[in-house]
Scaffold this active site. Structure first.
Site, PDB file in Angstrom:
ATOM      1  N   LYS A  66       0.812  -1.217   0.000  1.00 56.22           N
ATOM      2  CA  LYS A  66       0.000   0.000   0.000  1.00 56.22           C
ATOM      3  C   LYS A  66       0.849   1.272   0.000  1.00 56.22           C
ATOM      4  O   LYS A  66       2.052   1.246   0.260  1.00 56.22           O
ATOM      5  CB  LYS A  66      -0.976  -0.017   1.181  1.00 56.22           C
ATOM      6  N   ARG A  90      -3.903 -10.197   4.902  1.00 56.11           N
ATOM      7  CA  ARG A  90      -4.417 -10.156   3.527  1.00 56.11           C
ATOM      8  C   ARG A  90      -3.255  -9.752   2.618  1.00 56.11           C
ATOM      9  O   ARG A  90      -2.710  -8.649   2.763  1.00 56.11           O
ATOM     10  CB  ARG A  90      -5.574  -9.161   3.431  1.00 56.11           C
TER      11      ARG A  90
END
Length: 403
Positions: free
Chosen positions: A341, A375
Site C-alpha cells: 500500500k 491479507r
C-alpha cells in the site's frame, strides 16, 4: 554457574522448558507479561489515587511532573505485569473520581481471549508452524482492470488458474474482488461486478471448491455479496464497514463470516476524512456499533479490520499497527492488510512492485501485535516469513540451542 538474559518475547516458552507445572505456568505467565496503557483526561485527584494504588500492587503510573501541583497535561502511562494490573483493577472498582470507568476499560483488555482461527489439529513442530502460516494468510485475487498493484489484476481465466494454484499450496482464505477500492477510485454498480465474477463463481460452485478453502467476496454492494454467497463464498469483506444495512441481513441469511473494516467516506474521497480526536476511541466506537448491528441481524462470526490506508494518514496507520493489540478486547479475530500500500511507498519512496520487503516487515510487526490473518498479494513469501516466526515461537530453546 551461568546466568543468561533471555528474550522477554519467549518468556512463556522458557517456563515450559524449565518444567514448571501447568498451573504454575498459568500463574507465573501473568507476571511475565508486561502491559502498558496510556490514560488521558483523568482528573488530578484521580491521577494521584491511581499512582498510589498502582505502587501498592507493584505497578507504576507515570505522569508529567507538573501534576503534583495539579497542573499540566492530564496524561499518564500505567504499566505493570498482567498479574499486578488484575489486582489493581479490583482495587479501582472501589474508588470514585472516574476510576471505576478506568477499572472497567482496563478489565476488558486484561481479560481479552486468544482468538486465532483454527480449522484442524496440527502434527509435528514444523508441520504445526506451517499449518499456522497457511491459516493466517488471505490471498488476494482482483478481477479488475484498475487495482493499484498491476500484477494483481486478473481476467476470469487467470483468476481461476490462481485459485487452483492457491488451493494446491493449501491457502485457507481467498479474497476475490471485482471492484477497485484504491484511493480515488469510483464506486461501481453490482451488475458490473457480477459480470466480472460470473465465470469464477461458476467454477467455484460447480467444482465444489468451497470445501477446500474459505472464499471471501470483497465488495460494498449487497447484491454482489449475495451472488457470491449463492456460489459457495463464506465471507463478506465489505470495505465500507457494512454501511448498507442490507449487507448485515444478507450476511446473517447465508450464515456467512463478516469482515468488519473501519473506513470513512468512499474510496473516491476517503482521504478527506483523516481527522480524528482520538483514532483508537473512534475506531473502537465504530466496531462496537457495527458489531451490535451485525449480531442483531442474526450474524454470528465476525473478523475485525482496522482498515489500514482507508481514511488514515501514514502516522495513523503506523500507530494502529504498533498498538494493534488495543482492539483484542473485542474478542474477535483481527485481519490486517497493508500489502504494497501507499503508506509503504511514503516510507520507502518505492512503487507498488518494489514494496514486498516493506510489506513483510510491517506484516510481521502486525502478527507480533495481535493480527490473526494477513491479507496479501504474495503468499509464498508470507508463508516463509510466518513459518520462521511460528517455528521460533514453538521451539523451547535453552541457551545451548537444545529443544
Amino acid at each position: 554457574m551461568n546466568l543468561t538474559l533471555l528474550s522477554p518475547t519467549l518468556a512463556l516458552n522458557a517456563l515450559k522448558y524449565v518444567g514448571a507445572d501447568a498451573q504454575g505456568q498459568k500463574i507465573m505467565g501473568k507476571k511475565l507479561e508486561l502491559l502498558c496503557f496510556e490514560i488521558k483526561g483523568l482528573s488530578y485527584v484521580a491521577s494521584g489515587i491511581l499512582k498510589q494504588e498502582a505502587l501498592s500492587v507493584g505497578a507504576e503510573y507515570a505522569t508529567p511532573k507538573e501534576q503534583i501541583l495539579y497542573q499540566g497535561q492530564k496524561l499518564g502511562l500505567l504499566f505493570g505485569s498482567k498479574s499486578a494490573l488484575l489486582i489493581l483493577c479490583a482495587k479501582l472498582k472501589k474508588q470514585d473520581f472516574g476510576l471505576k470507568e478506568v477499572a472497567h476499560k482496563l478489565s476488558l483488555h486484561l481479560n481479552a481471549r486468544s482468538n486465532s482461527r483454527r480449522m484442524h489439529t496440527p502434527g509435528t513442530l514444523l508441520q504445526n508452524a506451517l499449518d499456522d502460516s497457511l491459516q493466517q494468510i488471505m490471498a488476494i485475487i482482483n478481477i479488475t482492470p484498475d487495482s493499484f498493484y498491476h500484477k494483481s489484476r486478473k481476467n476470469s481465466r487467470q483468476a481461476i488458474e490462481r485459485i487452483y494454484n492457491l488451493l494446491q499450496k493449501g491457502i485457507k482464505y481467498i479474497d476475490i474482488g471485482a471492484a477497485s477500492s484504491r484511493p480515488g477510485s469510483d464506486l461501481i454498480e453490482s451488475d458490473v461486478e457480477i459480470s466480472r465474477l460470473q465465470e469464477v463463481c461458476s467454477e467455484i460452485k460447480t467444482q465444489n471448491l468451497e470445501n477446500k478453502a474459505f472464499f471471501s467476496i470483497d465488495t460494498y454492494n449487497p447484491q454482489t455479496a449475495e451472488f457470491a454467497l449463492k456460489h459457495g463464498f463464506k465471507i463478506i469483506n465489505d470495505v465500507s464497514g457494512f454501511k448498507n444495512k442490507l449487507m448485515s441481513k444478507i450476511n446473517a441469511h447465508y450464515n456467512a463470516i463478516a469482515i468488519l473494516m473501519h473506513s470513512k467516506g468512499t474510496p473516491k474521497d476517503m482521504q478527506d476524512f483523516t481527522q480524528y480526536e482520538n483514532i483508537f476511541e473512534e475506531i473502537g466506537m465504530f466496531f462496537a456499533q457495527k458489531i451490535e448491528e451485525i449480531l442483531q441481524a442474526g450474524g454470528k462470526e465476525i473478523i475485525l479490520d482496522i482498515g489500514f490506508g482507508f481514511a488514515k494518514t501514514l502516522q495513523q496507520n503506523l500507530a494502529l499497527t504498533a498498538h494493534l493489540k488495543h482492539f483484542k478486547y473485542f474478542n474477535y479475530p483481527l485481519l490486517f492488510g497493508a500489502s504494497r500500500k501507499s503508506s509503504l511507498g511514503e516510507i520507502t519512496k518505492k512503487e507498488p512492485q518494489e514494496r514486498l520487503s516493506a510489506t513483510l516487515a510491517l506484516h510481521l510487526l502486525a502478527i507480533q501485535n495481535g493480527a490473526n490473518i494477513l491479507r496479501v498479494h504474495d503468499e509464498d513469501e508470507h508463508i516463509d516469513m510466518l513459518h520462521v516466526y511460528h517455528t521460533l515461537q514453538r521451539n523451547h530453546l535453552d541457551t545451548q540451542g537444545l529443544i
